[in-house]
Design an enzyme around this catalytic site. Structure first.
Site, PDB file in Angstrom:
ATOM      1  N   ARG A  71       0.807  -1.241   0.000  1.00 13.64           N
ATOM      2  CA  ARG A  71       0.000   0.000   0.000  1.00 13.64           C
ATOM      3  C   ARG A  71       0.830   1.276   0.000  1.00 13.64           C
ATOM      4  O   ARG A  71       0.267   2.368   0.109  1.00 13.64           O
ATOM      5  CB  ARG A  71      -0.970   0.031   1.183  1.00 13.64           C
ATOM      6  CG  ARG A  71      -1.898  -1.172   1.271  1.00 13.64           C
ATOM      7  CD  ARG A  71      -2.744  -1.346   0.050  1.00 13.64           C
ATOM      8  NE  ARG A  71      -3.857  -2.263   0.264  1.00 13.64           N
ATOM      9  CZ  ARG A  71      -4.626  -2.731  -0.720  1.00 13.64           C
ATOM     10  NH1 ARG A  71      -4.381  -2.392  -1.965  1.00 13.64           N
ATOM     11  NH2 ARG A  71      -5.631  -3.548  -0.466  1.00 13.64           N
ATOM     12  N   ASP A 312      -1.546 -13.162  -1.801  1.00 16.11           N
ATOM     13  CA  ASP A 312      -2.384 -12.133  -2.407  1.00 16.11           C
ATOM     14  C   ASP A 312      -2.873 -11.164  -1.325  1.00 16.11           C
ATOM     15  O   ASP A 312      -4.043 -10.765  -1.282  1.00 16.11           O
ATOM     16  CB  ASP A 312      -3.563 -12.742  -3.179  1.00 16.11           C
ATOM     17  CG  ASP A 312      -4.163 -11.739  -4.154  1.00 16.11           C
ATOM     18  OD1 ASP A 312      -3.521 -10.695  -4.402  1.00 16.11           O
ATOM     19  OD2 ASP A 312      -5.274 -11.970  -4.658  1.00 16.11           O
ATOM     20  N   HIS A 316      -6.579  -3.653   4.316  1.00 18.28           N
ATOM     21  CA  HIS A 316      -7.484  -2.508   4.187  1.00 18.28           C
ATOM     22  C   HIS A 316      -7.705  -1.851   5.537  1.00 18.28           C
ATOM     23  O   HIS A 316      -7.663  -2.515   6.575  1.00 18.28           O
ATOM     24  CB  HIS A 316      -8.861  -2.953   3.676  1.00 18.28           C
ATOM     25  CG  HIS A 316      -8.893  -3.242   2.211  1.00 18.28           C
ATOM     26  ND1 HIS A 316      -8.673  -2.279   1.252  1.00 18.28           N
ATOM     27  CD2 HIS A 316      -9.124  -4.385   1.534  1.00 18.28           C
ATOM     28  CE1 HIS A 316      -8.774  -2.816   0.050  1.00 18.28           C
ATOM     29  NE2 HIS A 316      -9.033  -4.097   0.188  1.00 18.28           N
TER      30      HIS A 316
END
Lengths: 436, 338
Positions: A71, A312, A316
C-alpha cells in the site's frame, strides 16, 4: 553509515527441510556474513554469537510470496511498507513481490527504487517490485521495461487490471521477452468481468449480486496462452480460480509452453458459500468459486501444475469494508495465514510437507528467477524456523498487519513462526531470546 | 412459533431470542409460520381503511424514518401512509440528494439519525445487501425494514403479492405460479420465489429469454425455467409479470422491446392457456405494450390495483410486528374505537 556485519548464528536441533536439494534431515545450520556456512557440524573454530534452539521445529528457507500489496506509496491509510514487511517477517516471509498498482504506479525506476530502498531501510523483508507492463497501468503505452529491470523489478505485471486491448497485450509480452522478463498476468477478461462482484453461480443468483462468470478467466487464459506461444514470452498466471483454467494450464505446460501459475491460499479453502449473506471479508477478486473449482485447484497443486501458493495480501482500513457489499473493496489481509494454510494442506493430505515447503520457497524462487529459496552451503541466509504443531488464534492481538480484513479472523491456526532470518540477521522472533 | 433453520445467518439477524421479527430484510430464512402470521395480521388491518378513523395507536410515540437512497414515490408513499396509520411520526429522507452528496458515509448518516432516537429505518438502496449492512450496524433498539435493495430482495412486495394470491386462491399448496420477465435484475422476483416456495407452492415457473435468467436458477430456487411463454403459463393459477427495467438494459440483454413483447408480452390470447380463473399480477409501474397488453392489464383477471391497496395493510402488519407491537388484538382495538 554501513550496518555491522551479520552475526554468526547457529540454529540447533531443528529438522532441516530444503526441498530444492531434497534435504529433510535433523541437522544444525550455521550462518555467517549473511550466508549459510555449514550444515551439520560447525566449521572448525566457528564461534556463534548466538544459538537458536530449534528443537521440535522445522528449519526451512525463508518464504517467498509472489503477491503482497504493501500500500505504499499512495495508500498509507491502509498500510505501509514498514507495517506490512514487519507482518511478513512475523509470517516467515523473507522475500515478497508487490504488484505495481501503487500510487504512483510502479512504471518508472524512481518508484521501484523508492519501494526497495524504503524496505531496505526497515530491513524486515526483501521487497521485489513488479514493474507495470504499461504506463500508468492504463493499458495503452508500454512502460520502460529495460529501465524497470535495471531498477530492480524482477518481473512485470499489470496487477489485477487486465489489458483490454489484445494488440497492446501482445506487444507488451513481446517487448518484455526482449529482456527475458517474466510477465505476471491475472487472467480476467475485462468485459466479461465488468461490474461483477462474486462468482456467477448460486450465491450471486440468490443474493442478486452481479456475477463474474468462469469464462472471464478461461477466455483470458486462452488469449494469453496464444500470445505467449506466438511471442515466446514467459508468462506466469497469478491467482487461478477455476477448474477449467487449471486444465488449460496443464495442457499448455504439457505442450511445452513457457507458462507457470500460482494460486492464492484462500482459494484452496474458501468457496462462493463463504460470501453468502454479504460477508465483506470474503470478498476477493478473482472471486471465490465453487467447491469443485476448489477441489480442482487443490488437485492442480498436488500434481505440481500450479507451482506456487501466495498470499495475495491486500490489507485494508476498516472503512474499506464498512459499506453495502457492492461498495466495499476486495481483498484479504493474508500474509499471516499463508504458512498455516499451506501447512493445513499437509494435514488435509493434499501435499507432503516437503512439497508444501517447496510451494513457498524454491518453486516461487524459480518463477522469479531468484537464487534464494534454498539452504545449500553459501546460499543467502534467509531462514524461517517454524513450530509446526503450535496452535494459535488469528485476531487483532496476534496480527501484525494493519489490515484486519480476513475471513479467518478468530480462527485457530496450526503452525507458528519462531524465528525469521533475513540475510543472516534475525528480523523476527516469537519468544524471548532463548540461549542454549 | 416455529423457527427457521438454525444455520441460516438471516435467522439470527432478523429474529429476536423468542423467534419474533426484529428486522425485515429478506424472506430467506423465515418460516412458513412467520409468513402466515404476517398475512393473518394484515388481514386484520384491511378493515381499517374503511373505518371513519383510519388510525390505530400501535406505533404511537415511535419515530419511523424512510431512508430512500433510490427514488421511489410509490413505495415510499405506501410506507409513509402505513406508518401514519399506525400513529407513528414519520421522517422522509431522500438521502441520495442530501447527505451522501456531501461525502458523508452511510454509517455517518445512520449514526446521526440514531442520535435523534429513531425507532425504525425503512430502507431502499440501489446496492444488494444494503439493508443487511444497515441492520448489522444499527443500534440494538432500531428495526430495519428493507424496502428494496439492489437486485437482492423486496420482501414487503413479496408479502403483499402473497396476500393478494391468498385472497383469490386460498390454499397455496396446490397452486401453479408463473413469473414472467427479467428475473435476473429483479429483487421482486427473488422475494416472490422465496415466499411461494416457503408457503408450499411446488410448481413455480420462471419464463424469460436465457439472458434474463440468473445462473443455476433451477437448482438455486427450486423453480422450472421456460423460454416459451405459452408453454410456461399453461394451466397456471397465477401469472406474475415483472417490470422490464429499461434502465438496466444497457448490457444488451434483449435486442428490442418489440421483439420482447412479441415473444414474452402477455396478451389475452397467450393468457388463454392458463386456468380460466387465473389472476394476473404486476408489481408496477407497468410498461404497457412491453410486458403486457393494456387489455390484460385493465382486464377482468388483473388484480394489479388490489396489490397496491393490499400493500398498505401488509406493510402495517410488518412494521407493527417489527416495532414490537406483538400483542395487538384486532377485536380489542375495534372495541376501543367504538
Amino acid at each position: 553509515m554501513s550496518k555491522p556485519a551479520p552475526p554468526r548464528l547457529s540454529i540447533r536441533h531443528g529438522r532441516l527441510i530444503d526441498p530444492l536439494h531434497a534435504v529433510d534431515t535433523h541437522a544444525d545450520v550455521h550462518l555467517a556474513d549473511g550466508r549459510v556456512v555449514a550444515i551439520g557440524a560447525a566449521p572448525d573454530g566457528f564461534q556463534p554469537e548466538r544459538e537458536l534452539d530449534a528443537s521440535g521445529c522445522l528449519v526451512v528457507p525463508g518464504l517467498i510470496d509472489l503477491c503482497a500489496r504493501l500500500r505504499e506509496p499512495g495508500l498509507e491509510r491502509k498500510a505501509t511498507i514498514r507495517s506490512e514487511t514487519q507482518a511478513a517477517a512475523a509470517s516467515g516471509i523473507t522475500s515478497l513481490c508487490c504488484p505495481p498498482d501503487t500510487d504512483p504506479v510502479i512504471d518508472t525506476p524512481a518508484v521501484a527504487q523508492l519501494i526497495r530502498q524504503t524496505a531496505q531501510r526497515y530491513g524486515y523483508a526483501r521487497v521485489l517490485p513488479a514493474g507495470s507492463l504499461t504506463h500508468g497501468l492504463a493499458g495503452t503505452q508500454l512502460s520502460e521495461m529495460a529501465a524497470l529491470k535495471h531498477a530492480g523489478c524482477p518481473v512485470l505485471s499489470h496487477a489485477d487490471r487486465p489489458i483490454r486491448n489484445t494488440r497492446v497485450q501482445r506487444r507488451a509480452l513481446e517487448y518484455a521477452a526482449t529482456f527475458g522478463m517474466t510477465c505476471f498476468l491475472h487472467p480476467c477478461d475485462a468485459d466479461l468481468s465488468d461490474g461483477g462482484l462474486v462468482h456467477e453461480g448460486r450465491v450471486s443468483t440468490r443474493l442478486g449480486l452481479p456475477g463474474i462468470p468462469e469464462a472471464a478467466e478461461t477466455v483470458a487464459v486462452a488469449r494469453d496462452l496464444a500470445l505467449a506461444e506466438q511471442t515466446g514470452a514467459r508468462i506466469h498466471f497469478r491467482g487461478l480460480s477455476t477448474a477449467r483454467a487449471t486444465a488449460m494450464l496443464a495442457e499448455a505446460r504439457a505442450r511445452g509452453v513457457a507458462v507457470t501459475a500460482d494460486v492464492s491460499a484462500h482459494q484452496l479453502f474458501l468457496t462462493e458459500n463463504d460470501v453468502d449473506h454479504f460477508a465483506a471479508n470474503a470478498y476477493v477478486l478473482p472471486p471465490l468459486r465453487t467447491e469443485s473449482d476448489r477441489q480442482a485447484l487443490r488437485a492442480a497443486v498436488a500434481r505440481g501444475e500450479i507451482t506456487a501458493i501466495c498470499s495475495d495480501h491486500q490489507p485494508h482500513e476498516d472503512d474499506a469494508k464498512q459499506a453495502p457489499f457492492p461498495r466495499i473493496q476486495p481483498g484479504i489481509s493474508a500474509l499471516e495465514t499463508l504458512l498455516p494454510l499451506t501447512l493445513q494442506l499437509v494435514t488435509d493430505g493434499v501435499l507432503s510437507l516437503n512439497q508444501a515447503i517447496a510451494m513457498l520457497t524454491c518453486q516461487p524462487a524459480a518463477i522469479l528467477n531468484s537464487k534464494r529459496g534454498h539452504l545449500a552451503i553459501n546460499a543467502r541466509a534467509d531462514v524461517c524456523v517454524i513450530d509446526p504443531n503450535k496452535i494459535w488464534i488469528l485476531n487483532e492481538h496476534t496480527m501484525r498487519s494493519r489490515g484486519l480484513n480476513t475471513p479467518f479472523l478468530n480462527q485457530e491456526l496450526r503452525g507458528q513462526v519462531q524465528w525469521t532470518i533475513l540475510n543472516g540477521r534475525v528480523v523476527f522472533e516469537q519468544s524471548p531470546v532463548q540461549y542454549c | 412459533m416455529t423457527c427457521a433453520p438454525p444455520n441460516n445467518p438471516n435467522t439470527a439477524l432478523q429474529l429476536d431470542a423468542h423467534g419474533r421479527l426484529r428486522h425485515f430484510l429478506t424472506l430467506d430464512g423465515l418460516s412458513r409460520a412467520h409468513l402466515i402470521d404476517i398475512l393473518d395480521r394484515a388481514e386484520g388491518f384491511l378493515g381499517i381503511a374503511r373505518q371513519a378513523i383510519k388510525k390505530v395507536p400501535l406505533c404511537r410515540g415511535k419515530i419511523i424514518a424512510n431512508l430512500f437512497f433510490e427514488n421511489s414515490t410509490r413505495t415510499r408513499t405506501t410506507f409513509e401512509l402505513a406508518a401514519k396509520r399506525l400513529s407513528a411520526d414519520v421522517l422522509n429522507l431522500n438521502v441520495n440528494t442530501s447527505a451522501t452528496a456531501k461525502g458523508e458515509t452511510l454509517l455517518d448518516t445512520l449514526r446521526n439519525l440514531e442520535a435523534m432516537h429513531v425507532d425504525m429505518f425503512v430502507v431502499r438502496h440501489a446496492d444488494s445487501g444494503a439493508a443487511h449492512f444497515i441492520a448489522r450496524h444499527t443500534a440494538a433498539h432500531v428495526s430495519v425494514i428493507n424496502a428494496g435493495d439492489g437486485r437482492h430482495s423486496h420482501p414487503t412486495q413479496g408479502m403483499l403479492d402473497m396476500f393478494t394470491i391468498r385472497q383469490h386462491k386460498g390454499d397455496f399448496t396446490r397452486l401453479k405460479v408463473a413469473i414472467v420477465g427479467d428475473v435476473l435484475h429483479s429483487r421482486v422476483a427473488r422475494s416472490q420465489i422465496t415466499a411461494l416456495t416457503t408457503l408450499g407452492v411446488e410448481d413455480v415457473r420462471i419464463i424469460a429469454p436465457r439472458t434474463l435468467i440468473p445462473a443455476h436458477a433451477e437448482a438455486t430456487f427450486g423453480v422450472t425455467v421456460y423460454h416459451d411463454l405459452r408453454a410456461g403459463v399453461r394451466d397456471v393459477d397465477v401469472v406474475i409479470m415483472l417490470r422490464l427495467q429499461r434502465e438496466r438494459m444497457d448490457g444488451g440483454f434483449i435486442p428490442s422491446e418489440q421483439e420482447y413483447f412479441r415473444l414474452f408480452g402477455l396478451t389475452e390470447k397467450r393468457l388463454a392457456t392458463a386456468k380460466p380463473d387465473a389472476i394476473v399480477m404486476h408489481p408496477g409501474p407497468i410498461n404497457r405494450g412491453v410486458e403486457m397488453d393494456s387489455r390484460v392489464a385493465d382486464g377482468p383477471r388483473s388484480v394489479i390495483l388490489e396489490q397496491v391497496s393490499n400493500g398498505l395493510a401488509v406493510r402495517m402488519a410488518i412494521m407493527s410486528l417489527c416495532i414490537g407491537a406483538h400483542n395487538f388484538n384486532m377485536n380489542q382495538q375495534d372495541a376501543a374505537d367504538e
